[in-house]
Write an enzyme that holds these catalytic residues in place. Structure first.
Site, PDB file in Angstrom:
ATOM      1  N   ASP A 114       0.868  -1.182   0.000  1.00  0.00           N
ATOM      2  CA  ASP A 114       0.000   0.000   0.000  1.00  0.00           C
ATOM      3  C   ASP A 114       0.904   1.231   0.000  1.00  0.00           C
ATOM      4  OD1 ASP A 114      -2.137   1.730   0.230  1.00  0.00           O
ATOM      5  OD2 ASP A 114      -2.559   1.278   2.324  1.00  0.00           O
ATOM      6  N   VAL A 164      -8.891  -4.326   0.223  1.00  0.00           N
ATOM      7  CA  VAL A 164      -9.290  -5.640  -0.293  1.00  0.00           C
ATOM      8  C   VAL A 164      -9.018  -6.739   0.726  1.00  0.00           C
ATOM      9  CG1 VAL A 164      -9.001  -5.033  -2.733  1.00  0.00           C
ATOM     10  CG2 VAL A 164      -7.033  -5.922  -1.450  1.00  0.00           C
TER      11      VAL A 164
HETATM   12  P1  IMP Z   1       2.016  -0.549   3.698  1.00  0.00           P
HETATM   13  O1  IMP Z   1       3.106  -0.514   4.700  1.00  0.00           O
HETATM   14  O2  IMP Z   1       1.173   0.701   3.717  1.00  0.00           O
HETATM   15  O3  IMP Z   1       2.512  -0.857   2.287  1.00  0.00           O
HETATM   16  O4  IMP Z   1       0.988  -1.663   4.132  1.00  0.00           O
HETATM   17  C1  IMP Z   1       1.283  -2.973   3.957  1.00  0.00           C
HETATM   18  C2  IMP Z   1       0.528  -3.887   4.883  1.00  0.00           C
HETATM   19  O5  IMP Z   1      -0.749  -3.352   5.274  1.00  0.00           O
HETATM   20  C3  IMP Z   1       0.246  -5.165   4.134  1.00  0.00           C
HETATM   21  O6  IMP Z   1       1.290  -6.107   4.306  1.00  0.00           O
HETATM   22  C4  IMP Z   1      -1.062  -5.610   4.744  1.00  0.00           C
HETATM   23  O7  IMP Z   1      -0.806  -6.371   5.892  1.00  0.00           O
HETATM   24  C5  IMP Z   1      -1.755  -4.331   5.121  1.00  0.00           C
HETATM   25  N1  IMP Z   1      -2.685  -3.897   4.037  1.00  0.00           N
HETATM   26  C6  IMP Z   1      -2.528  -2.856   3.198  1.00  0.00           C
HETATM   27  N2  IMP Z   1      -3.557  -2.750   2.362  1.00  0.00           N
HETATM   28  C7  IMP Z   1      -4.392  -3.763   2.668  1.00  0.00           C
HETATM   29  C8  IMP Z   1      -5.664  -4.196   2.132  1.00  0.00           C
HETATM   30  O8  IMP Z   1      -6.247  -3.635   1.185  1.00  0.00           O
HETATM   31  N3  IMP Z   1      -6.204  -5.288   2.711  1.00  0.00           N
HETATM   32  C9  IMP Z   1      -5.624  -5.962   3.750  1.00  0.00           C
HETATM   33  N4  IMP Z   1      -4.445  -5.587   4.271  1.00  0.00           N
HETATM   34  C10 IMP Z   1      -3.830  -4.499   3.746  1.00  0.00           C
END
Ligand code: IMP
Ligand code: MG
Length: 191
Positions: A114, A164
């Site tokens: 994300d 999602v």
């Molecule tokens: P980031 O550090 O913002 O890239 O978030 C990554 C982590 O957030 C992922 O490994 C997921 O565990 C969680 N995450 C981010 N987006 C989603 C989503 O749409 N659904 C479920 N988990 C998410």
């Protein structure tokens, strides 16, 4: 008796689930293609697959079997401080690896990117352990959301920036065993 794959399942009547973002068949096909790519790229240098729990457990299990050469498997768990549906970027290792990464060809297997802050932290932390190489394989990447430059070697799908669930991804521990990836449109759980 096993219900038909394309038949109605109880997921189809769940009002908290929105549209299918990646259908089961499309997921399986792409995971197998990634497996073939990894098989070729790591010829003669068996990788250590590092799964990021819990979300990556389904993807890693399918991916590992789609790689047609020996791999080793390890897992780690991280917790990010933030709300239930977004990350703050402050990450804590909750369960560390059992393996020593020195001189290993490490391939990090992640469910979804994300903001990219989780992976950016993980990359830095794993690189400090002196692997021979370190690459990332992410199943899903949310378009236009990354706040860190990540250099992802393998990507399954770029998807719109909706929240999602399914194929390992959860909301409050639900839906991890949903066989496809769908938009979650239910209430945001408080944590
Ligand atoms: P980031 O550090 O913002 O890239 O978030 C990554 C982590 O957030 C992922 O490994 C997921 O565990 C969680 N995450 C981010 N987006 C989603 C989503 O749409 N659904 C479920 N988990 C998410
Ligand atoms: Mg994750």
């Amino acid at each position: 008796m096993t219900p038909p794959v394309d038949g109605m399942s109880r997921w189809d009547s769940d009002p908290d689930l929105g549209k299918v973002v990646v259908p089961e068949e499309v997921l399986q096909e792409r995971v197998h293609a990634l497996g073939r790519e990894i098989t070729t790229d790591y010829e003669g240098r068996p990788p250590l697959l590092v799964g990021v729990l819990k979300g990556a457990f389904v993807f890693m299990s399918d991916l590992a079997r789609a790689v047609r050469q020996p791999v080793e498997i390890d897992v780690m768990a991280v917790a990010s401080y933030g709300s239930a549906t977004s990350t703050s970027g402050v990450v804590r290792i909750v369960k560390d690896l059992d393996s020593d990464l020195t001189d290993r060809h490490v391939l990090v297997v992640e469910d979804i990117v994300d903001s990219g802050l989780t992976l950016s932290y993980l990359r830095r932390s794993l690189l400090a352990r002196q692997p021979a190489s370190l690459e990332i394989c992410a199943l899903l990447v949310k378009e236009g959301r990354q706040r860190a430059n990540l250099d992802l070697r393998y990507v399954g799908f770029n998807i719109p920036p909706d929240f999602v669930v399914g194929y390992g991804l959860d909301v409050a521990e639900r839906y991890r065993n949903l066989p496809d990836v769908r938009v979650y449109q239910g209430p945001v759980p408080v944590d």
